[in-house]
Design an enzyme around this catalytic site. Structure first.
Site, PDB file in Angstrom:
ATOM      1  N   GLN A  31       0.944  -1.285  -0.041  1.00  0.00           N
ATOM      2  CA  GLN A  31      -0.055  -0.182  -0.130  1.00  0.00           C
ATOM      3  C   GLN A  31       0.994   1.196   0.029  1.00  0.00           C
ATOM      4  O   GLN A  31       1.892   1.254   0.322  1.00  0.00           O
ATOM      5  CB  GLN A  31      -0.985   0.075   1.229  1.00  0.00           C
ATOM      6  CG  GLN A  31       0.012   0.126   2.503  1.00  0.00           C
ATOM      7  CD  GLN A  31      -0.880   0.352   3.749  1.00  0.00           C
ATOM      8  OE1 GLN A  31      -1.059   1.521   4.111  1.00  0.00           O
ATOM      9  NE2 GLN A  31      -1.402  -0.822   4.253  1.00  0.00           N
TER      10      GLN A  31
ATOM     11  N   GLU B  21      -4.336   3.219   0.165  1.00  0.00           N
ATOM     12  CA  GLU B  21      -5.040   3.534   1.449  1.00  0.00           C
ATOM     13  C   GLU B  21      -5.222   5.119   1.539  1.00  0.00           C
ATOM     14  O   GLU B  21      -4.785   5.724   1.810  1.00  0.00           O
ATOM     15  CB  GLU B  21      -4.078   3.117   2.896  1.00  0.00           C
ATOM     16  CG  GLU B  21      -4.969   3.416   4.114  1.00  0.00           C
ATOM     17  CD  GLU B  21      -4.199   3.077   5.023  1.00  0.00           C
ATOM     18  OE1 GLU B  21      -4.674   3.075   6.367  1.00  0.00           O
ATOM     19  OE2 GLU B  21      -3.047   2.897   5.031  1.00  0.00           O
TER      20      GLU B  21
ATOM     21  N   HIS C 106       2.166   7.110   4.195  1.00  0.00           N
ATOM     22  CA  HIS C 106       3.318   6.048   4.429  1.00  0.00           C
ATOM     23  C   HIS C 106       3.092   5.147   3.448  1.00  0.00           C
ATOM     24  O   HIS C 106       2.088   5.120   2.632  1.00  0.00           O
ATOM     25  CB  HIS C 106       3.503   5.340   5.630  1.00  0.00           C
ATOM     26  CG  HIS C 106       1.904   4.818   5.968  1.00  0.00           C
ATOM     27  ND1 HIS C 106       0.999   5.452   6.918  1.00  0.00           N
ATOM     28  CD2 HIS C 106       1.225   3.594   5.575  1.00  0.00           C
ATOM     29  CE1 HIS C 106      -0.341   4.555   6.789  1.00  0.00           C
ATOM     30  NE2 HIS C 106       0.016   3.528   6.093  1.00  0.00           N
TER      31      HIS C 106
ATOM     32  N   GLU D 275       4.622   0.966   7.068  1.00  0.00           N
ATOM     33  CA  GLU D 275       3.947   0.495   7.790  1.00  0.00           C
ATOM     34  C   GLU D 275       4.012  -1.049   7.687  1.00  0.00           C
ATOM     35  O   GLU D 275       4.270  -1.668   6.292  1.00  0.00           O
ATOM     36  CB  GLU D 275       2.451   0.765   7.754  1.00  0.00           C
ATOM     37  CG  GLU D 275       1.528   0.213   8.713  1.00  0.00           C
ATOM     38  CD  GLU D 275      -0.090   0.459   8.431  1.00  0.00           C
ATOM     39  OE1 GLU D 275      -0.875  -0.049   9.306  1.00  0.00           O
ATOM     40  OE2 GLU D 275      -0.467   0.889   7.447  1.00  0.00           O
TER      41      GLU D 275
END
Length: 250
Positions: free
Chosen positions: A71, A137, A174, A220
Site C-alpha cells: 500500500q 489507502e 506512508h 507500515e
C-alpha cells in the site's frame, strides 16, 4: 464526479509518450552498467554515478521472500469524492474499509482488481487486501471535509493548497508492506538498526508497526493473514501496555 478534458490533439500525446519511452529506455540501458562519470553541459562539475547493479540481480535476503509492497497511504479531504476519482475514473474497486470512530478516522483501500474477486466477509476482505500488491489507502480524518480549500499538501510543497503561504498537514502518509509475521519481521528490522515510530505492541493498534526509511518516510508493517498479537514484542513492550494512540499513521 470529476471529469477530465478530452485530448483534442492525440498526436501531441503520442509524441510525448514516445519521448518518455525513449527516456525510459535510455535510463534502463544504464542500470546494469558499471558506474561512470557523467558530464553535464549545465554544470562545470562532474558526478560519480553510483553502481546500483547489485540491487538488480541476486536473490532476495533470507526471510523477505514473501514480503509484499501492499500500500501507499494518502490523506484525503472528502472520502466520497476520492472514491469517485479512484473507482469511477481510474477503475479501481473498494477492496476493504475500516471505521475507527474512537480515533475519528476511517480508511478505504482501493486497488485495480475485479469486483468479483473481492470476498464478501470482512475477515476474508482483510486477507485479500493484505495480499494484493499496490493498494492505495485513502485515510479520512473526520471533519476535514468541512474545511475550506485544499487541506493537505502533496509532499511537493509545504504551502500547497494555501493562499497565505502557511504550512499545512502533509498529504502523504506512508508506504506499507505485508509480511508473514510482523513480530519476527520487526525483530529483524531492529537487528539491522532500523528506527521505529511504533513497535507491534505500542500504541492503541496491536500487531502492526511503523519503521522509518533513511529519509524518515514511514513504512507500515502489516500481517498477510489475520492480525495476531503476541505477549511481548522485540522492544519488550507488552501487548497490554504501550500506552495510547501516539503514532502518526492517520
Amino acid at each position: 464526479m470529476m471529469r477530465f478534458p478530452i485530448i483534442s490533439r492525440p498526436w501531441l500525446f503520442l509524441l510525448a509518450s514516445a519521448t518518455r519511452l525513449d527516456t525510459f529506455h535510455a535510463f534502463h540501458n544504464t542500470v546494469s552498467r558499471p558506474a561512470h562519470r557523467h558530464s553535464s553541459s549545465l554544470s562545470s562539475s562532474t558526478t560519480d554515478q553510483p553502481d546500483v547493479s547489485r540491487f538488480v540481480t541476486g536473490s532476495r535476503p533470507a526471510g523477505t521472500e514473501q514480503y509484499v509492497m501492499q500500500q501507499t497511504m494518502v490523506r484525503v479531504k472528502d472520502p466520497i469524492k476520492s472514491l469517485e476519482f479512484y473507482c469511477d475514473i481510474l477503475g479501481f474497486r473498494l477492496v476493504m474499509f475500516r471505521e475507527f470512530p474512537q480515533w475519528e478516522f476511517n480508511v478505504y483501500f482501493v486497488a485495480p482488481v475485479d469486483a468479483s474477486d473481492i470476498p464478501s466477509s470482512k475477515e476474508e476482505q482483510w486477507k485479500f487486501c493484505m495480499n494484493t500488491p499496490g493498494c492505495i489507502e485513502l485515510t479520512w480524518n473526520y471533519g476535514s471535509e468541512t474545511q475550506d480549500g485544499l487541506v493537505y499538501n502533496t509532499g511537493n510543497a509545504d504551502s500547497t493548497g494555501t493562499t497565505d503561504g502557511q504550512n499545512v498537514k502533509g498529504g502523504f502518509g506512508h508506504l506499507g508492506i505485508t509480511v508473514p509475521d510482523v513480530y519476527e519481521a520487526c525483530a529483524r528490522f531492529a537487528e539491522l538498526g532500523c528506527e521505529f515510530t511504533k513497535t507491534p505492541n505500542s500504541g492503541g493498534m496491536k500487531g502492526l508497526a511503523f519503521v522509518k526509511d533513511p529519509d524518515g518516510y514511514l513504512v507500515e508493517v502489516l500481517p498477510r493473514g489475520e492480525m495476531i498479537q503476541k505477549p511481548i514484542d522485540h522492544a519488550g513492550v507488552a501487548v497490554d501496555g504501550g500506552e495510547g494512540y501516539k503514532d502518526n499513521s492517520k
